[in-house]
Design a protein around this motif. Sequence first.
Motif, short mmCIF file in Angstrom:
data_model
loop_
_atom_site.label_atom_id
_atom_site.label_comp_id
_atom_site.label_asym_id
_atom_site.label_seq_id
_atom_site.Cartn_x
_atom_site.Cartn_y
_atom_site.Cartn_z
N LEU A 61 19.73 -77.24 24.46
CA LEU A 61 19.37 -78.48 23.77
C LEU A 61 18.65 -79.37 24.77
CD1 LEU A 61 22.85 -79.14 22.13
CD2 LEU A 61 20.98 -77.78 21.22
N ARG A 62 17.41 -79.78 24.42
CA ARG A 62 16.59 -80.58 25.34
C ARG A 62 16.35 -81.98 24.79
NH1 ARG A 62 14.16 -75.59 26.16
NH2 ARG A 62 13.95 -75.04 28.33
N ALA A 63 16.43 -82.96 25.69
CA ALA A 63 16.14 -84.35 25.36
C ALA A 63 14.74 -84.71 25.88
CB ALA A 63 17.18 -85.26 26.00
N VAL A 64 14.21 -85.81 25.36
CA VAL A 64 12.86 -86.22 25.75
C VAL A 64 12.75 -86.53 27.24
CG1 VAL A 64 12.22 -87.01 23.45
CG2 VAL A 64 13.20 -88.63 25.07
N ASP A 65 13.84 -86.92 27.89
CA ASP A 65 13.78 -87.24 29.32
C ASP A 65 13.95 -86.01 30.21
OD1 ASP A 65 16.48 -86.68 29.04
OD2 ASP A 65 17.17 -88.61 29.82
N GLY A 66 14.05 -84.82 29.60
CA GLY A 66 14.18 -83.58 30.36
C GLY A 66 15.61 -83.10 30.51
N TYR A 67 16.59 -83.93 30.14
CA TYR A 67 17.99 -83.51 30.22
C TYR A 67 18.20 -82.33 29.28
CZ TYR A 67 23.07 -83.72 30.29
OH TYR A 67 24.40 -83.42 30.45
N ALA A 68 18.94 -81.34 29.72
CA ALA A 68 19.21 -80.16 28.90
C ALA A 68 20.68 -79.79 28.99
CB ALA A 68 18.34 -78.98 29.34
N ALA A 69 21.22 -79.35 27.88
CA ALA A 69 22.62 -78.90 27.82
C ALA A 69 22.65 -77.52 27.18
CB ALA A 69 23.45 -79.88 27.01
N ALA A 70 23.40 -76.63 27.78
CA ALA A 70 23.53 -75.26 27.28
C ALA A 70 24.88 -75.08 26.61
CB ALA A 70 23.36 -74.27 28.41
N LEU A 71 24.88 -74.40 25.48
CA LEU A 71 26.12 -74.01 24.81
C LEU A 71 25.83 -72.81 23.93
CD1 LEU A 71 27.03 -76.38 21.88
CD2 LEU A 71 24.96 -76.66 23.14
N THR A 72 26.87 -72.22 23.40
CA THR A 72 26.70 -71.08 22.50
C THR A 72 26.89 -71.55 21.07
OG1 THR A 72 29.03 -70.49 22.55
CG2 THR A 72 27.61 -69.47 24.24
N VAL A 73 26.48 -70.71 20.14
CA VAL A 73 26.71 -71.02 18.73
C VAL A 73 28.20 -71.16 18.48
CG1 VAL A 73 26.55 -70.05 16.39
CG2 VAL A 73 24.55 -70.03 17.87
N ALA A 74 29.01 -70.31 19.12
CA ALA A 74 30.47 -70.41 18.94
C ALA A 74 31.00 -71.77 19.40
CB ALA A 74 31.17 -69.28 19.70
N GLN A 75 30.50 -72.28 20.51
CA GLN A 75 30.92 -73.59 21.00
C GLN A 75 30.48 -74.69 20.03
OE1 GLN A 75 29.03 -73.08 24.84
NE2 GLN A 75 31.01 -73.26 25.87
N ALA A 76 29.22 -74.62 19.58
CA ALA A 76 28.71 -75.63 18.64
C ALA A 76 29.54 -75.62 17.36
CB ALA A 76 27.24 -75.36 18.33
N ARG A 77 29.90 -74.44 16.91
CA ARG A 77 30.71 -74.31 15.69
C ARG A 77 32.12 -74.87 15.91
NH1 ARG A 77 30.25 -68.63 14.76
NH2 ARG A 77 28.21 -69.08 13.86
N ALA A 78 32.75 -74.50 17.01
CA ALA A 78 34.12 -74.95 17.28
C ALA A 78 34.20 -76.47 17.50
CB ALA A 78 34.67 -74.23 18.52
N GLN A 79 33.16 -77.05 18.08
CA GLN A 79 33.15 -78.49 18.36
C GLN A 79 32.60 -79.30 17.18
OE1 GLN A 79 30.76 -78.61 21.93
NE2 GLN A 79 32.46 -77.97 23.22
N HIS A 80 32.10 -78.61 16.15
CA HIS A 80 31.51 -79.29 14.99
C HIS A 80 30.40 -80.25 15.43
CE1 HIS A 80 34.66 -77.56 12.54
NE2 HIS A 80 35.55 -78.06 13.39
#
Length: 193
Positions: free
Chosen positions: A118-137
């Motif tokens: 996941l990238r933000a306009v300022d260049g910040y990026a965060a990595a996760l998996t679909v499983a993490q995105a699903r579990a964290q809603h």
Amino acid sequence: MHKRQFLAAAATAATLPAIARAAPAALRGPALLTVTGSIAKPNRGPFDAVRDQMMHKQKVSFERARAFDFAALTALPARTIRPTLEYDGKAHALRGPLLEDVLKAAGAPEDGATRLLLRAVDGYAAALTVAQARAQHVIVATHLDGQPMALGGLGPLWAIYDADRMAAAVALPLAERFASCPWALYHIGVETA
């Protein structure tokens, strides 16, 4: 070519741009979010160094993508969360579609091991998996306290979860709870495992 055949061909050619504009995936406004990588439902072509300047500066390239405008994102089923934010220490209502539903609309693999950047306009990026995105809603928030989020604030999009409802996140200091939640989100890269 006979005159009648020419007129029929010209009439057919004249209708093609109208048909293309009426395609269901056509955007009604500027693209706010672009999903690239392993997707099956693109609605735009490859990276363009002029059109995609921010991606160019962040070294993102792609052959096809799914672009979402505000209308496309708000047409997806929305969820409201109320996390306490680090900026003022107060709970705020954030509303938007689940990240999982955005990925589904782009035709991304539903396998939990699929990786997301996941990238933000300022260049910040965060990595996760679909499983993490699903579990964290995780949601792609479009609204903060009932108002569309503006660029220059936390928006126009923010990938965020309800940290107040997650034991692991609540145990962290408030300033550390949202490290994997880029505000001013504009790009999601999808990579299969």
